[in-house]
Design an enzyme around this catalytic site. Structure first.
Site, PDB file in Angstrom:
ATOM      1  N   GLU A  90     -50.146   5.693  -7.146  1.00  0.00           N
ATOM      2  CA  GLU A  90     -51.003   5.570  -5.973  1.00  0.00           C
ATOM      3  C   GLU A  90     -52.319   6.338  -6.056  1.00  0.00           C
ATOM      4  OE1 GLU A  90     -50.428   3.638  -3.299  1.00  0.00           O
ATOM      5  OE2 GLU A  90     -48.538   2.905  -4.106  1.00  0.00           O
ATOM      6  N   SER A 466       6.479   8.077  35.193  1.00  0.00           N
ATOM      7  CA  SER A 466       7.185   9.361  35.239  1.00  0.00           C
ATOM      8  C   SER A 466       6.431  10.498  34.563  1.00  0.00           C
ATOM      9  CB  SER A 466       8.567   9.215  34.589  1.00  0.00           C
ATOM     10  OG  SER A 466       9.364   8.315  35.332  1.00  0.00           O
TER      11      SER A 466
END
Length: 812
Positions: A90, A466
């Site tokens: 780049e 229960s």
């Protein structure tokens, strides 16, 4: 003056005039544009979009949320050879220019003059950074001039290292990857520092055109780009010839690596995500928060596995429902594969198509295109057809009784190989808490999150049956009842308008056992005893008591069905209530988020849960004595217990009541409906089964002093589970599988008897104190002020003058 000199003079003046005009033009542009440029210093405070991440308490990734995958890293974490690869591709003169490359701009201008179109912008790394942070990607001269001015400004105010760090964390690399660390994760499934030179070069080639040079979408172009970069690195002296040769000959190894959590806990991740949104709004997805939960990674894995095993076991008991789909038996393998690719795997159960059947085997086509054989012993022989929740058909005698070509079936992969399976239609949930502070240790909200996002731990309100009784019994203990109180288990008829007329409650099985001790009634789960206890306490008393355990007093029913667990609760609600039995009488609140960390490492939230401190009430400051030396006082101060930095949990049951309730719940496992849990061979576990009418819900709520776990199994549409399905048969096996792992390395902890509790020999038929020679006497525990009277007709001495009436032995 010679004519030629006049021409040169004119040309010279024209050149000077042109330069002047250009200079004035650029000066004007600078004066016009410069005030409008953004402040470059803002780059130092820039917030890169970073996803929300969820972790377990031992730092294993659970989930990630956000559109952009990004993991910012510092400059010194970037491999130097990657930087050379990037600059070779780049901006080879990066360290030599001041933000703008005149050579690059001239090259771009030349291409423009030759072609009439902008071929490249001649942008440096710094100019690209300016564009990505501040400008658009529109190819205009004004944008390019702004880019140049910003690049010059950036170079004046930031170091080269800062520029490179910002660039490599900001740039898009394709496939939702922003920044080089995310790119390394996406394309190679590794961190940036774990990659090789060819892989670094491949990533360095992406910023120019992430789609064109994408190694997944365009592998050939990506390879050409990679090798060109490697050639540039050789040309610039960054690598030598042998290194270049080896790197260019290396194969392309990039492949897509989606987000793979280290821990499968999607229900936990979703709860944490919702919490983050409530705190931070949509910024939760972009500001890089990391949420650390209370979940234990190992136990979370065990919890999900226990849910899957429990549901498949339940489902197998009720028969094979046939193929999931029926495809054209004459279709080609390619057509079948196209269908298979769109059928997801749930709970580890993979789809397959039956391609051929023999007498007692079948050939299957798998989603990857391979074939597999399913033998008679791999589930075919046991595939009795489902008729209803209560009945199955006859055992098959040949494969055609079960499968046909074109059937889409499921396979479960076990240590012994693949076996025939099917997706369960029932669902289950498990939640486990630390009773000392309410931390959620593990949570599984269903069979598979991708199949159903409905979290049954927090969202499914069901009747606990229960499993709710212990809260009623504990209230009774606070109001004069004892484990030895005799209550009649006999029929009762209740006229109650809220129950739509006459109600004749029954016990499971329809039997009645007559008078019995309250301890026995609890571990045998006798409904009529529970109703009589609640009726004697009264609704107001019961509601006030239940509210302490975290149940909504305003939502509790005001009828006697409450004693049988008719009030809808979530598994998390029930778990919170049971923590009080496990921790000795304290109220704690469930919580999931331990701490939240911002992207810069600061903690923005730290949980401060109310925590059990059993000794807090008993701490009294020492009173200095003149007889003590200074050394003694300093020693006492050094050895004194440290102050608890967390707020103390509120005691809602006195220690004596909590101890007695715990001993009764331990008996549920020792001799009652939870006796299957005895397989764990521990004396410190307690709990209660729960089964509702139908039965439609199966529960087990259990614990030891260090962990509380609730399991539930049922259908989302509330249809019956089957006549022989109970809490002890459907939910308890899941609890056992989980608790076997949860308690594996924890030593057994005996219950700590508080002051004010004594052991007494009683007559099991009357609940009164027994004589010394009573052969049927049993031991029972009582508060000192609740010791029962001696039964009439018994001789306190009975020939043993001085024999103690109250014995100190522990029985439970």
């Amino acid at each position: 003056m010679p004519k030629k000199y006049s021409y040169l003079t004119v040309l010279l003046w024209l050149l000077i005039a042109g330069c002047g005009v250009t200079g004035v033009t650029f000066a004007g542009l600078y004066l016009y544009l410069n005030p409008k440029l953004p402040d470059v210093q803002s780059l130092r405070q820039v917030k890169l979009q970073t996803p929300l991440r969820i972790y377990s308490n031992d730092n294993r990734l659970i989930g990630e949320f956000g559109e952009q995958r990004r993991t910012p890293i510092n400059y010194d974490e970037i491999p130097p050879l990657y930087i050379k690869a990037l600059l070779s591709a780049e901006d080879a003169q990066f360290y030599d220019h001041n933000g703008v490359s005149i050579r690059g701009l001239l090259r771009a201008a030349s291409q423009l003059l030759q072609t009439g179109q902008i071929q490249s912008g001649g942008s440096t790394i710094t100019m690209q950074l300016a564009r990505n942070f501040f400008l658009t990607f529109q190819q205009t001269f004004a944008r390019k001039f702004n880019e140049i001015l910003l690049a010059l400004q950036i170079e004046r105010e930031l170091s080269k290292e800062e520029i490179l760090a910002l660039y490599n964390n900001k740039i898009y690399f394709g496939n939702r990857a922003y920044g080089i660390q995310a790119a390394a994760n996406v394309y190679y499934g590794k961190n940036m520092d774990e990659l090789t030179l060819p892989q670094w070069a491949m990533i360095a080639g992406l910023p120019k055109a992430p789609s064109a040079y994408n190694p997944l979408a365009n592998p050939e172009r990506a390879l050409i780009r990679r090798n060109w970069i490697l050639g540039r690195m050789l040309e610039l002296g960054h690598i030598d010839q042998p290194t270049w040769k080896a790197a260019t000959e290396a194969p392309a190894t990039a492949k897509y690596h989606g987000l793979t959590p280290e821990l499968y806990a999607p229900y936990v991740a979703e709860m944490a995500r919702q919490d983050a949104i409530s705190r931070f709004g949509n910024a939760a997805y972009t500001d890089g928060y990391s949420i650390y939960t209370t979940v234990n990674a190992h136990l979370q894995e065990v919890a999900q596995s226990a849910i899957i095993d429990g549901l498949i076991t339940y489902d197998r008991r009720h028969g094979y429902r046939g193929p999931e789909q029926q495809l054209d038996p004459d279709a080609s393998d390619e057509q079948w594969l196209e269908t298979l690719k769109n059928i997801p795997t749930y709970g580890g159960l993979t789809p397959a198509v039956v391609s051929q059947t023999d007498q007692q085997s079948a050939t299957l086509l798998l989603p990857d295109g391979s074939e597999a054989q399913l033998s008679w012993e791999q589930g075919l022989s046991e595939a009795r057809p489902y008729l209803s929740e209560n009945y199955r058909g006859e055992k098959p005698t040949q494969t055609s009784d079960v499968l046909s070509p074109g059937d889409v079936i499921r396979l479960r992969h076990t240590a012994e190989g693949a076996v025939l399976a099917q997706l369960p239609t029932a669902e289950a949930a498990l939640v486990s808490l630390d009773p000392s502070d309410g931390a959620i240790v593990s949570l599984a909200g269903g069979f598979d999150f991708e199949q159903s996002h409905f979290n049954r731990v927090t969202q499914a309100t069901r009747q606990p049956g229960s499993a709710f009784k212990p809260f009623i019994y504990t209230t009774a203990l606070e109001h004069g009842y004892t484990p030895a109180t005799i209550i009649n288990d006999a029929p009762i008829v209740i006229e109650d308008a809220s129950l739509e007329g006459t109600w004749r409650p029954e016990n499971d099985g329809g039997s009645f056992l007559g008078p019995m001790r309250m301890r026995t009634a609890l571990y045998r789960s006798r409904n009529l005893v529970s109703i009589r206890i609640l009726r004697s306490l009264g609704m107001d008393t019961a509601h006030e008591s239940l509210a302490r355990f975290g149940f909504d007093k305003n939502a509790l029913p005001r009828d006697l069905s409450l004693a049988l667990g008719s009030h809808d609760v979530t598994p998390l609600d029930l778990a919170r209530g049971y923590t009080t039995f496990a921790n000795g009488g304290f109220a704690v609140q469930p919580y999931l988020i331990k701490r939240i960390e911002a992207v810069d490492g600061r903690d923005v939230f730290t949980a401060t849960p109310a925590t059990v401190c059993r000794d807090c009430d008993n701490k009294t400051p020492a009173t200095p004595s003149e007889a003590r030396t200074l050394e003694e006082l300093l020693g006492e101060q050094a050895n004194a217990p440290k102050a608890n930095p967390l707020p103390p949990a509120k005691r809602i049951l006195d220690a004596q009541t909590a101890f007695i309730a715990d001993s009764m719940l331990r008996d549920v496992i020792a001799r009652g409906t939870g006796k299957r849990a005895r397989v764990l061979e521990r004396g410190d576990i307690a709990g209660k089964t729960g089964t509702t009418n139908g039965p439609r819900d199966a529960w087990f709520a259990g614990y030891n002093p260090e962990i509380v776990t609730i399991t539930w199994l049922g259908f989302d549409n509330n249809t019956p589970l089957g006549n022989r399905e109970y809490g002890g048969s459907a939910a308890l096996p899941i609890w056992i599988d989980y608790m076997r792992a949860a308690l594996a390395e924890k030593p057994e902890r005996a219950a700590q008897r508080p002051d004010g509790i004594i052991t007494v020999r009683i007559d099991p038929e009357t609940g009164k104190r027994a004589g010394p020679q009573d052969p049927d006497a049993v031991f029972e525990i009582f508060r000192v002020d609740n010791v029962p009277e001696r039964a009439e007709g018994t001789d306190p001495g009975n020939g043993n003058q001085g024999a103690p009436e109250v014995l100190p032995e522990e029985l439970f």
